[in-house]
Design a protein around this motif. Structure first.
Motif, PDB file in Angstrom:
ATOM      1  N   PHE A  45       0.848  -1.195   0.001  1.00 22.07           N
ATOM      2  CA  PHE A  45      -0.338   0.043  -0.361  1.00 22.07           C
ATOM      3  C   PHE A  45       0.402   1.446   0.161  1.00 22.07           C
ATOM      4  O   PHE A  45       1.002   2.136  -0.373  1.00 22.07           O
ATOM      5  CB  PHE A  45      -0.890   0.107   1.104  1.00 22.07           C
ATOM      6  CG  PHE A  45      -2.010   0.755   1.137  1.00 22.07           C
ATOM      7  CD1 PHE A  45      -2.257   1.887   0.344  1.00 22.07           C
ATOM      8  CD2 PHE A  45      -3.163   0.246   1.574  1.00 22.07           C
ATOM      9  CE1 PHE A  45      -3.279   2.486   0.386  1.00 22.07           C
ATOM     10  CE2 PHE A  45      -4.592   0.405   1.471  1.00 22.07           C
ATOM     11  CZ  PHE A  45      -4.604   1.383   0.586  1.00 22.07           C
ATOM     12  N   LEU A  49       0.748   3.651  -2.443  1.00 22.06           N
ATOM     13  CA  LEU A  49       0.711   5.213  -2.255  1.00 22.06           C
ATOM     14  C   LEU A  49       1.087   6.006  -3.211  1.00 22.06           C
ATOM     15  O   LEU A  49       1.417   7.454  -3.623  1.00 22.06           O
ATOM     16  CB  LEU A  49       0.079   5.927  -1.026  1.00 22.06           C
ATOM     17  CG  LEU A  49      -0.963   5.157  -0.439  1.00 22.06           C
ATOM     18  CD1 LEU A  49      -1.227   5.267   0.864  1.00 22.06           C
ATOM     19  CD2 LEU A  49      -2.392   5.822  -1.713  1.00 22.06           C
ATOM     20  N   TYR A  54      -1.603   4.547  -8.724  1.00 21.38           N
ATOM     21  CA  TYR A  54      -2.557   4.674  -8.114  1.00 21.38           C
ATOM     22  C   TYR A  54      -3.892   5.610  -8.151  1.00 21.38           C
ATOM     23  O   TYR A  54      -4.971   5.210  -7.812  1.00 21.38           O
ATOM     24  CB  TYR A  54      -2.063   4.342  -6.489  1.00 21.38           C
ATOM     25  CG  TYR A  54      -3.014   4.081  -5.540  1.00 21.38           C
ATOM     26  CD1 TYR A  54      -3.799   2.715  -5.154  1.00 21.38           C
ATOM     27  CD2 TYR A  54      -3.502   5.392  -4.431  1.00 21.38           C
ATOM     28  CE1 TYR A  54      -4.218   2.689  -4.268  1.00 21.38           C
ATOM     29  CE2 TYR A  54      -4.566   4.921  -3.066  1.00 21.38           C
ATOM     30  CZ  TYR A  54      -4.963   3.916  -3.117  1.00 21.38           C
ATOM     31  OH  TYR A  54      -6.339   3.454  -1.896  1.00 21.38           O
ATOM     32  N   TRP A  55      -3.221   6.980  -8.346  1.00 28.90           N
ATOM     33  CA  TRP A  55      -4.462   8.182  -7.734  1.00 28.90           C
ATOM     34  C   TRP A  55      -4.738   7.708  -9.247  1.00 28.90           C
ATOM     35  O   TRP A  55      -5.856   8.713  -9.577  1.00 28.90           O
ATOM     36  CB  TRP A  55      -2.851   9.527  -7.262  1.00 28.90           C
ATOM     37  CG  TRP A  55      -2.814   9.267  -6.611  1.00 28.90           C
ATOM     38  CD1 TRP A  55      -1.425   8.868  -6.031  1.00 28.90           C
ATOM     39  CD2 TRP A  55      -3.323   9.304  -5.112  1.00 28.90           C
ATOM     40  NE1 TRP A  55      -1.096   9.073  -4.769  1.00 28.90           N
ATOM     41  CE2 TRP A  55      -2.092   8.998  -4.265  1.00 28.90           C
ATOM     42  CE3 TRP A  55      -4.744   9.159  -5.314  1.00 28.90           C
ATOM     43  CZ2 TRP A  55      -2.252   8.879  -2.323  1.00 28.90           C
ATOM     44  CZ3 TRP A  55      -4.939   9.937  -2.868  1.00 28.90           C
ATOM     45  CH2 TRP A  55      -4.148   8.870  -1.965  1.00 28.90           C
ATOM     46  N   LEU A  58      -7.677   5.729  -9.445  1.00 26.64           N
ATOM     47  CA  LEU A  58      -8.754   6.290  -7.984  1.00 26.64           C
ATOM     48  C   LEU A  58      -9.787   6.907  -8.472  1.00 26.64           C
ATOM     49  O   LEU A  58     -10.989   7.418  -8.142  1.00 26.64           O
ATOM     50  CB  LEU A  58      -8.039   7.251  -6.920  1.00 26.64           C
ATOM     51  CG  LEU A  58      -8.453   6.874  -5.639  1.00 26.64           C
ATOM     52  CD1 LEU A  58      -9.261   5.158  -4.791  1.00 26.64           C
ATOM     53  CD2 LEU A  58      -8.305   7.512  -4.292  1.00 26.64           C
ATOM     54  N   VAL A 204      -9.454   1.345 -10.333  1.00 31.00           N
ATOM     55  CA  VAL A 204      -9.320   0.456  -8.697  1.00 31.00           C
ATOM     56  C   VAL A 204      -9.705  -1.512  -9.892  1.00 31.00           C
ATOM     57  O   VAL A 204      -8.157  -2.251  -8.957  1.00 31.00           O
ATOM     58  CB  VAL A 204     -10.098   0.479  -8.211  1.00 31.00           C
ATOM     59  CG1 VAL A 204      -9.614  -0.100  -6.801  1.00 31.00           C
ATOM     60  CG2 VAL A 204      -9.659   2.005  -7.565  1.00 31.00           C
ATOM     61  N   THR A 226      -9.069  -0.824  -0.610  1.00 26.98           N
ATOM     62  CA  THR A 226      -9.301   0.560  -1.744  1.00 26.98           C
ATOM     63  C   THR A 226     -11.159   0.439  -1.730  1.00 26.98           C
ATOM     64  O   THR A 226     -11.947   1.489  -1.846  1.00 26.98           O
ATOM     65  CB  THR A 226      -8.123   0.803  -2.682  1.00 26.98           C
ATOM     66  OG1 THR A 226      -7.034   0.765  -2.306  1.00 26.98           O
ATOM     67  CG2 THR A 226      -8.678   1.535  -3.174  1.00 26.98           C
ATOM     68  N   LEU A 230     -13.838   3.387  -0.351  1.00 30.08           N
ATOM     69  CA  LEU A 230     -14.488   4.152  -1.145  1.00 30.08           C
ATOM     70  C   LEU A 230     -15.244   3.918  -0.921  1.00 30.08           C
ATOM     71  O   LEU A 230     -16.374   5.100  -1.050  1.00 30.08           O
ATOM     72  CB  LEU A 230     -13.980   4.099  -2.559  1.00 30.08           C
ATOM     73  CG  LEU A 230     -12.578   4.102  -2.706  1.00 30.08           C
ATOM     74  CD1 LEU A 230     -12.383   4.185  -4.202  1.00 30.08           C
ATOM     75  CD2 LEU A 230     -12.354   6.315  -2.848  1.00 30.08           C
TER      76      LEU A 230
END
Length: 292
Positions: A45, A49, A54-55, A58, A204, A226, A230
């Motif tokens: 994780f 990040l 990852y972003w 997301l 994701v 995640t 969410l």
């Protein structure tokens, strides 16, 4: 504070049990030796990040879920009110909706691939379909369960159809509508992740499936955590918005952690007047008052 402490303790206990079963390679009936440990997932994780993918995943998943869910909210509430208030709309739309409603939204992925020119639009369509029917059904039942006396009162005071819709139908159906929205947002997350696994390029769900194909099990658990976070955040936001818009409703349900109301103090009875002596002046006044 005690309630929050209990929640933290329960979460810590679950993580501790997970760490113990996986680090000791416990294999009784369930094969915990195949699972990554909590520390492995935490390291994966932290690595995710710090990277841009990852972003990006997301942002893409949130954009898809919010777009499909907002479309389902608008069209689901509108169609539910229309079907509940109009016999013509019920006869025209009811049979078609009842035939399509039992079909799982994820089963419409081939239809979305053939129908829409891009995968992005197809995933939004799957998300919209997943949330549309819970919102539609909840709205329809909420409108039909309204007390007819409210509508009759508005008509008595000279209100027309639009006045009844804005003053009676929509406010009265709000609790049922938000019940359907709470169910719809959860189903939307299930279907958008499944659609991303099948036909997505980012998101994701897509990243979780890619980690599974390359046997990166800590990455798979990063995606699962995640998705859970969410889903919890979005469903909580829907619930808080529903409470905000229905503040005028009486809250009679049990509230966890609330203190019971203090019992009211007994009221002392007022002193009574002394009884009149028969034949005395007081009895004469009582008799005269009775005659008057």
């Amino acid at each position: 504070m005690r309630r929050y402490a209990l929640r933290v303790v329960s979460l810590a206990a679950a993580l501790g049990l997970w760490q113990a079963l996986t680090s000791l390679n416990i294999d009784l009936w369930l094969r915990f030796s195949q699972f990554p440990t909590v520390t492995d997932v935490a390291r994966a994780f932290a690595a995710r990040l710090s990277g841009p993918d990852y972003w990006t995943d997301l942002t893409d998943s949130l954009t898809r879920i919010l777009t499909g869910f907002l479309l389902a909210t608008v069209l689901g509430v509108t169609t539910g009110v229309l079907v509940a208030r109009s016999r013509l709309a019920e006869d025209l739309l009811g049979p078609l909706l009842e035939v399509v409603r039992p079909i799982p939204a994820i089963a419409l992925v081939p239809v979305a691939i053939l129908l829409f020119p891009s995968n992005e639009q197809g995933i939004v369509f799957i998300t919209f379909t997943a949330a549309f029917f819970p919102v539609l059904v909840s709205t329809r039942h909420a409108v039909r369960d309204l007390t007819p006396t409210w509508e009759e009162a508005v008509r008595t005071m000279g209100g027309g159809r639009w006045r009844i819709l804005g003053s009676v139908v929509l406010p009265g159906a709000l609790p049922g509508v938000f019940g359907g929205l709470s169910v719809g947002i959860g189903v939307s997350w299930i279907c958008v992740i499944s659609a991303e696994m099948i036909s997505g390029q980012y998101g994701v769900g897509y990243r979780t499936w890619q980690d599974y194909t390359v046997v990166d099990y800590p990455g798979v658990f990063v995606g699962m955590v995640t998705i859970g976070v969410l889903g919890w955040v979005t469903s909580t936001a829907v619930e808080l918005l529903g409470r905000r818009l229905t503040r005028w409703l009486p809250r009679t349900a049990y509230v966890p952690g609330a203190r019971p109301p203090r019992p009211a103090r007994p009221v002392k009875p007022a002193p009574t007047a002394p009884a009149a002596v028969p034949g005395g002046p007081a009895s004469e006044e009582v008799r005269d008052d009775h005659l008057v």
